[in-house]
Design a protein around this motif. Sequence first.
Motif, mmCIF file in Angstrom:
data_model
loop_
_atom_site.group_PDB
_atom_site.id
_atom_site.type_symbol
_atom_site.label_atom_id
_atom_site.label_comp_id
_atom_site.label_asym_id
_atom_site.label_seq_id
_atom_site.Cartn_x
_atom_site.Cartn_y
_atom_site.Cartn_z
ATOM 1 N N ALA A 148 14.321 26.010 -96.760
ATOM 2 C CA ALA A 148 13.210 26.014 -95.804
ATOM 3 C C ALA A 148 11.890 26.414 -96.452
ATOM 4 C CB ALA A 148 13.518 26.939 -94.639
ATOM 5 N N THR A 149 11.943 27.127 -97.561
ATOM 6 C CA THR A 149 10.706 27.565 -98.229
ATOM 7 C C THR A 149 10.284 26.621 -99.347
ATOM 8 O OG1 THR A 149 12.003 28.988 -99.708
ATOM 9 C CG2 THR A 149 11.160 29.989 -97.681
ATOM 10 N N ASP A 150 11.010 25.523 -99.567
ATOM 11 C CA ASP A 150 10.654 24.574 -100.622
ATOM 12 C C ASP A 150 9.327 23.888 -100.297
ATOM 13 O OD1 ASP A 150 13.028 25.278 -101.745
ATOM 14 O OD2 ASP A 150 14.068 23.390 -101.282
ATOM 15 N N ALA A 151 8.542 23.631 -101.330
ATOM 16 C CA ALA A 151 7.289 22.910 -101.141
ATOM 17 C C ALA A 151 7.589 21.448 -100.846
ATOM 18 C CB ALA A 151 6.426 23.027 -102.390
ATOM 19 N N PRO A 152 6.952 20.859 -99.851
ATOM 20 C CA PRO A 152 7.243 19.457 -99.509
ATOM 21 C C PRO A 152 6.751 18.501 -100.591
ATOM 22 C CG PRO A 152 5.354 20.240 -98.264
ATOM 23 C CD PRO A 152 5.889 21.430 -98.997
ATOM 24 N N ARG A 153 7.530 17.453 -100.820
ATOM 25 C CA ARG A 153 7.143 16.422 -101.799
ATOM 26 C C ARG A 153 6.908 15.113 -101.050
ATOM 27 N NH1 ARG A 153 11.547 18.932 -104.233
ATOM 28 N NH2 ARG A 153 12.917 17.120 -103.918
ATOM 29 N N GLN A 154 5.840 14.417 -101.456
ATOM 30 C CA GLN A 154 5.460 13.187 -100.780
ATOM 31 C C GLN A 154 5.507 11.967 -101.701
ATOM 32 O OE1 GLN A 154 4.048 12.084 -97.511
ATOM 33 N NE2 GLN A 154 5.349 13.786 -96.844
ATOM 34 N N ASP A 155 6.227 12.063 -102.823
ATOM 35 C CA ASP A 155 6.344 10.903 -103.697
ATOM 36 C C ASP A 155 7.325 9.902 -103.091
ATOM 37 O OD1 ASP A 155 9.172 11.439 -105.316
ATOM 38 O OD2 ASP A 155 8.127 13.293 -104.738
#
Length: 368
Positions: free
Chosen positions: A42-49
């Motif tokens: 839940a604390t992972d940084a979101p990735r948009q690739d």
Amino acid sequence: MRWIDLIHRWAGGLIGLLLATLGLTGAILVFKDQWLRGLPGATDAPRQDVATLSAQAQAAFGGEAPATSILFPTDGFGLARLSTGKGAGAYADQAGQVVTRWSSKWERFELWLFDLHHYLLFGDAGKTVAGIAGLIGIGFVVTGAILWWRTRRSFRWRLVPRRMSRPAIVTHHRDLGIVFAPLLFLSMSSGMLMVLKPISGAVFAPGQGSAALTAPFAPPDRRGGALAASPDWRAMIAAAQVRFPGAEIRAIALPRKAGDLIQMRLRQPAEWLPNGRTLMWFRPEDGRVVDARDAQAMPTGVRASNAVYPIHAAKVGSWPWKIAIAATGLALTMLGSLSVWTFWFRRGPSRPGRRVASRPAARRVRAG
């Protein structure tokens, strides 16, 4: 003035607990992302690739229990939310691994709490009741300010009543209410506008009606074919990023019935809505783009309407606004619950219809 006071007290006594429920649940939901951070990932940084997003979509829609829609992670919450129909769903990390599943909203605290706040657990009928309660709440703010004005010289700031007597609670109610009056007005107005569409149409699209606010989001009048066995999510996500550079891919929804299209929801940097209102539609059989709607190019009234939810739910303005909205919810909880308490259980000598002997008369009775 006497009639204003009478209406204010009776209305508060009748729906005070409903407003208190809306205030408390809203205050808790403001920090939903924070108290869900205990979930793995839940604390992972979101990735948009493209690779990460397409892998999440493939895992969500191609697993043993395929989802009908996916809501991608955000800056505040690093898990994707999958919907599998009829209240069931799951949280999955950005590698596509399911963290937890549920078969009903009752299995997840945040889901039924939202249902309680937004629908009062009664579906659309409950949502309408909540909207009407917000409209009445606006009347409380206005009439409460009028009633406070005549006692303004006795204003004292207290977080809680000095004692649990009726006079102390009434004084605290007036003073706390006037302190939070602007925020209460904003909170209840925004909640009411989200629910009561005729009023929101009159405010944001005068003379056009609420249909003018929903028309820009209607799907295109084109029919799609059968959903491909393995849709090309990579190509669709890449096409969306080319069409709206810098936008976040927020959600993908599969067709609900035969002939529907695949819908993708995006959020551009200037949009306040956490999931945006920029939309794209794709053909389900081959992934070709059918249509796109730019939320930033929509009429001013529609864009203003889109800003109501982020303000109401503290999805804009960072921590200061979150704290302000949560404090407003707690204040509404106290105001509503204590109104009911004093009206029904601590009425005291000022209860309507109950005659109280004056002091000289009481002395004469005792002397006799």
